[in-house]
Design a protein around this motif. Structure first.
Motif, PDB file in Angstrom:
ATOM      1  N   PHE A   1       0.835  -1.208   0.000  1.00  0.00           N
ATOM      2  CA  PHE A   1       0.000   0.000   0.000  1.00  0.00           C
ATOM      3  C   PHE A   1       0.868   1.256   0.000  1.00  0.00           C
ATOM      4  CE2 PHE A   1      -2.534   3.162   2.539  1.00  0.00           C
ATOM      5  CZ  PHE A   1      -3.472   3.422   1.555  1.00  0.00           C
ATOM      6  N   GLY A   2       1.885   1.283   0.867  1.00  0.00           N
ATOM      7  CA  GLY A   2       2.769   2.440   0.921  1.00  0.00           C
ATOM      8  C   GLY A   2       3.495   2.665  -0.392  1.00  0.00           C
ATOM      9  N   LYS A   3       3.941   1.564  -1.021  1.00  0.00           N
ATOM     10  CA  LYS A   3       4.658   1.692  -2.286  1.00  0.00           C
ATOM     11  C   LYS A   3       3.745   2.186  -3.400  1.00  0.00           C
ATOM     12  CE  LYS A   3       8.269   1.260  -4.868  1.00  0.00           C
ATOM     13  NZ  LYS A   3       9.339   2.287  -4.756  1.00  0.00           N
ATOM     14  N   LEU A   4       2.526   1.677  -3.452  1.00  0.00           N
ATOM     15  CA  LEU A   4       1.589   2.145  -4.484  1.00  0.00           C
ATOM     16  C   LEU A   4       1.235   3.615  -4.282  1.00  0.00           C
ATOM     17  CD1 LEU A   4      -0.924  -0.841  -4.915  1.00  0.00           C
ATOM     18  CD2 LEU A   4       1.103  -0.282  -6.270  1.00  0.00           C
ATOM     19  N   MET A   5       1.067   4.023  -3.035  1.00  0.00           N
ATOM     20  CA  MET A   5       0.775   5.432  -2.760  1.00  0.00           C
ATOM     21  C   MET A   5       1.943   6.321  -3.191  1.00  0.00           C
ATOM     22  SD  MET A   5      -2.279   5.930  -1.430  1.00  0.00           S
ATOM     23  CE  MET A   5      -2.197   7.423  -0.434  1.00  0.00           C
ATOM     24  N   GLU A   6       3.157   5.803  -2.998  1.00  0.00           N
ATOM     25  CA  GLU A   6       4.339   6.573  -3.390  1.00  0.00           C
ATOM     26  C   GLU A   6       4.476   6.650  -4.901  1.00  0.00           C
ATOM     27  OE1 GLU A   6       9.185   6.514  -2.593  1.00  0.00           O
ATOM     28  OE2 GLU A   6       7.974   4.729  -2.192  1.00  0.00           O
ATOM     29  N   ASP A   7       4.413   5.502  -5.571  1.00  0.00           N
ATOM     30  CA  ASP A   7       4.658   5.463  -7.006  1.00  0.00           C
ATOM     31  C   ASP A   7       3.536   6.104  -7.817  1.00  0.00           C
ATOM     32  OD1 ASP A   7       6.981   4.197  -6.425  1.00  0.00           O
ATOM     33  OD2 ASP A   7       6.363   2.201  -7.112  1.00  0.00           O
ATOM     34  N   SER A   8       2.338   6.128  -7.264  1.00  0.00           N
ATOM     35  CA  SER A   8       1.213   6.742  -7.976  1.00  0.00           C
ATOM     36  C   SER A   8       1.228   8.258  -7.895  1.00  0.00           C
ATOM     37  CB  SER A   8      -0.101   6.218  -7.407  1.00  0.00           C
ATOM     38  OG  SER A   8      -0.271   6.670  -6.073  1.00  0.00           O
ATOM     39  N   GLY A   9       2.040   8.788  -6.990  1.00  0.00           N
ATOM     40  CA  GLY A   9       2.049  10.232  -6.768  1.00  0.00           C
ATOM     41  C   GLY A   9       1.031  10.678  -5.741  1.00  0.00           C
ATOM     42  N   ALA A  10       0.237   9.734  -5.212  1.00  0.00           N
ATOM     43  CA  ALA A  10      -0.784  10.096  -4.227  1.00  0.00           C
ATOM     44  C   ALA A  10      -0.159  10.651  -2.952  1.00  0.00           C
ATOM     45  CB  ALA A  10      -1.652   8.878  -3.900  1.00  0.00           C
ATOM     46  N   ALA A  11       0.944  10.040  -2.507  1.00  0.00           N
ATOM     47  CA  ALA A  11       1.605  10.524  -1.297  1.00  0.00           C
ATOM     48  C   ALA A  11       2.136  11.940  -1.497  1.00  0.00           C
ATOM     49  CB  ALA A  11       2.745   9.588  -0.903  1.00  0.00           C
ATOM     50  N   ALA A  12       2.719  12.182  -2.670  1.00  0.00           N
ATOM     51  CA  ALA A  12       3.233  13.522  -2.964  1.00  0.00           C
ATOM     52  C   ALA A  12       2.095  14.544  -3.029  1.00  0.00           C
ATOM     53  CB  ALA A  12       4.003  13.507  -4.276  1.00  0.00           C
ATOM     54  N   LYS A  13       0.950  14.138  -3.581  1.00  0.00           N
ATOM     55  CA  LYS A  13      -0.196  15.041  -3.659  1.00  0.00           C
ATOM     56  C   LYS A  13      -0.724  15.369  -2.269  1.00  0.00           C
ATOM     57  CE  LYS A  13      -3.497  17.439  -5.522  1.00  0.00           C
ATOM     58  NZ  LYS A  13      -3.203  18.705  -6.225  1.00  0.00           N
ATOM     59  N   ILE A  14      -0.836  14.354  -1.413  1.00  0.00           N
ATOM     60  CA  ILE A  14      -1.290  14.582  -0.042  1.00  0.00           C
ATOM     61  C   ILE A  14      -0.330  15.521   0.670  1.00  0.00           C
ATOM     62  CG2 ILE A  14      -1.692  13.479   2.197  1.00  0.00           C
ATOM     63  CD1 ILE A  14      -2.611  10.988   0.643  1.00  0.00           C
ATOM     64  N   ALA A  15       0.971  15.304   0.455  1.00  0.00           N
ATOM     65  CA  ALA A  15       1.980  16.176   1.058  1.00  0.00           C
ATOM     66  C   ALA A  15       1.800  17.617   0.575  1.00  0.00           C
ATOM     67  CB  ALA A  15       3.374  15.667   0.710  1.00  0.00           C
ATOM     68  N   ASP A  16       1.541  17.765  -0.722  1.00  0.00           N
ATOM     69  CA  ASP A  16       1.364  19.097  -1.293  1.00  0.00           C
ATOM     70  C   ASP A  16       0.144  19.791  -0.698  1.00  0.00           C
ATOM     71  OD1 ASP A  16       2.071  21.112  -3.342  1.00  0.00           O
ATOM     72  OD2 ASP A  16       0.128  20.572  -4.188  1.00  0.00           O
ATOM     73  N   VAL A  17      -0.953  19.041  -0.534  1.00  0.00           N
ATOM     74  CA  VAL A  17      -2.169  19.617   0.045  1.00  0.00           C
ATOM     75  C   VAL A  17      -1.938  20.037   1.491  1.00  0.00           C
ATOM     76  CG1 VAL A  17      -4.543  19.093   0.746  1.00  0.00           C
ATOM     77  CG2 VAL A  17      -3.724  18.357  -1.493  1.00  0.00           C
ATOM     78  N   ILE A  18      -1.275  19.168   2.260  1.00  0.00           N
ATOM     79  CA  ILE A  18      -1.021  19.485   3.664  1.00  0.00           C
ATOM     80  C   ILE A  18      -0.127  20.704   3.800  1.00  0.00           C
ATOM     81  CG2 ILE A  18       0.085  18.634   5.775  1.00  0.00           C
ATOM     82  CD1 ILE A  18      -0.861  15.851   5.032  1.00  0.00           C
ATOM     83  N   ILE A  19       0.895  20.787   2.951  1.00  0.00           N
ATOM     84  CA  ILE A  19       1.793  21.945   2.989  1.00  0.00           C
ATOM     85  C   ILE A  19       1.024  23.228   2.690  1.00  0.00           C
ATOM     86  CG2 ILE A  19       3.634  23.084   1.703  1.00  0.00           C
ATOM     87  CD1 ILE A  19       4.706  21.213   3.739  1.00  0.00           C
ATOM     88  N   GLN A  20       0.118  23.157   1.715  1.00  0.00           N
ATOM     89  CA  GLN A  20      -0.662  24.337   1.361  1.00  0.00           C
ATOM     90  C   GLN A  20      -1.589  24.763   2.498  1.00  0.00           C
ATOM     91  OE1 GLN A  20      -2.726  23.828  -2.375  1.00  0.00           O
ATOM     92  NE2 GLN A  20      -0.891  23.179  -3.470  1.00  0.00           N
TER      93      GLN A  20
END
Length: 468
Positions: free
Chosen positions: A73-92
């Motif tokens: 699950f963690g790897k799919l979230m990372e490779d799909s860009g979902a983790a990066a998107k969540i990070a971007d939303v939280i930063i904003q």
């Protein structure tokens, strides 16, 4: 006496060498067998094959699905860009200055939602790595941020938390998971506040020293060319990025509270299925089903390339192997130590401390046994199985509400368990690509000293004001 010396020496050696990054796969059996030699009452080879290795197998059979699915699950979230998107939303939303809080709260939400601690580590690391990279915070602080959100207040103190450390005391004290909610919230606030103060001070110190995130690297598996796989420039939408996480939390809650408890599982009592009961597998089943559902959703939303999906699945699966075996060996070590004659002496001693105040005696016993076994739930189970009824009766005689006994027992198991030899700590550092020398100081501050301070405070308030 010699057996006790052997236990202490083996524990100190295990912690010291684990801190110096010697493989636990080698350390755990050697240190366990050293204690057996000092004890002198058990045959060495039989202890290794019939106690240590059997315990390792029991842990893997019980928890490997969670490690495997969590890592994928963690790897799919990372490779799909979902983790990066969540990070971007939280930063904003929170700003880069609150990156540390964002990671801690992300872990807390998942843990309080019932997601296994090991799964949280796998799932949140890609998110934390993206957040820390954007904020240029040292990578070595990621384990401490995850530990504060996963291994502390949401594990033991928050009223109603579904984690096993809050469930075990219920059967001994005739309580429910919301025992002593006021004191639990106070304990949670203390852990969270002290932990955040420490982590924020460490971030400030790093900035003064001009220390940034550092080189970007894979924590577990590396792709063939030695570089981490780049995330697509086109990140998914906010809704599709958050959907799998919401699926894990929401479905886990619904399954564990409303669906699985209604199943007729009388067959579990048979020899074929281990003579168990539904309550004992409820958490595992709900987590497995929710993770599988989240994986299917992640694949449906984010993966169009079959080859990319195959690579992510393979790397995710591979990254689960070393963590699960490390933790299983720690479990084997704890069970081996528990079988020694010296352990019974130590157990009797620590549970006999402060007999006039069951709260103090209980806290010392649980914390000490958790430290010796390297397991919060293990130390808690041993202490309460041995003297749970005694503490209950002492509490009634002293006018102590059983709910207070429940909360103190739960919180106490989450302190000294997180010493350097703890399986979850070793797994956390391994997944984050951080050594003990680099990251344990901060992990220890937030997951050992902060919980101990909170437990002492709750005991003090409970002794004066009672349960609330």
């Amino acid at each position: 006496m010699v057996s006790i010396v052997g236990i202490v020496l083996s524990l100190l050696l295990l912690m010291y060498l684990a801190y110096r990054d010697v493989s636990v796969l080698v350390l755990a059996p050697l240190c366990a067998l050293m204690a057996v030699l000092f004890d002198g009452n058990l045959p060495l080879l039989a202890t290794y094959t019939q106690i240590f290795m059997v315990s390792v197998g029991q842990f893997i059979s019980a928890f490997f699905p969670l490690f495997l699915l969590g890592a994928i699950f963690g790897k799919l979230m990372e490779d799909s860009g979902a983790a990066a998107k969540i990070a971007d939303v939280i930063i904003q939303r929170l700003g880069k200055q609150r990156t540390m809080m964002a990671v801690v709260l992300s872990c807390a939400i998942l843990t309080y939602g019932g997601v296994s601690l090991f799964v949280v580590v796998f799932a949140v690391f890609p998110l934390a790595s993206s957040l820390f990279q954007q904020a240029n915070i040292p990578r070595r602080l990621i384990p401490a941020a995850i530990a504060l959100g996963s291994f502390t207040f949401t594990m033991t103190a928050m009223p109603g938390t579904p984690q096993i450390q809050n469930q075990i005391p219920m059967q001994f004290f005739r309580t429910n998971s919301f025992a002593a909610p006021g004191l639990g919230l106070i304990g949670s606030l203390i852990m969270f506040s002290l932990g955040m103060l420490w982590l924020n001070s460490r971030v400030a110190a790093a900035k003064r020293n001009e220390e940034g995130f550092g080189l970007i690297q894979n924590s577990e598996a590396e792709v063939e060319d030695g570089k981490a796989e780049n995330v697509d420039n086109n990140l998914p939408s906010t809704a599709s990025a958050f959907a799998p996480l919401i699926c894990v939390i929401g479905l886990n809650f619904i399954l564990s509270q409303y669906i699985i408890p209604t199943w007729n599982a009388d067959y579990l009592a048979s020899e074929q299925f281990g003579k168990t009961e539904l309550a004992r597998v409820l958490g595992t089943w709900s987590t497995i089903l929710s993770l599988v559902s989240a994986l299917v959703l992640t694949i449906a939303l984010h993966f169009r390339s079959v080859q990319k999906l195959k690579d992510s699945l393979a790397l995710g699966a591979q990254s689960s192997l070393l963590p699960v075996f490390n933790t299983a060996c720690e479990y084997g070590y704890g069970n081996t130590i528990k079988s020694l004659a010296g352990f019974a002496v130590v157990q009797k001693f620590v549970t006999g401390i402060a007999p006039g105040n069951p709260l103090i005696s209980e806290a010392i016993a649980v914390n000490s046994l958790a430290a010796m076994t390297g397991s919060a739930s293990g130390g808690l189970s041993i202490a309460l199985k041995t003297l749970g009824e005694t503490y209950y009766q002492r509490g009634i005689e002293a006018g102590i509400n059983p709910e207070l006994l429940h909360r103190v027992a739960s919180m106490a198991c989450g302190g000294l368990d997180s010493l350097p030899h703890n399986g979850a700590v070793i797994t956390l550092l391994l997944i984050c690509g951080v050594t003990h020398r680099q990251g344990y100081k901060d992990v220890g501050m937030v997951s050992v000293l902060c919980p101990v301070a909170a437990t002492v405070t709750v005991i003090f308030l409970g002794t004066i004001f009672g349960s609330f």
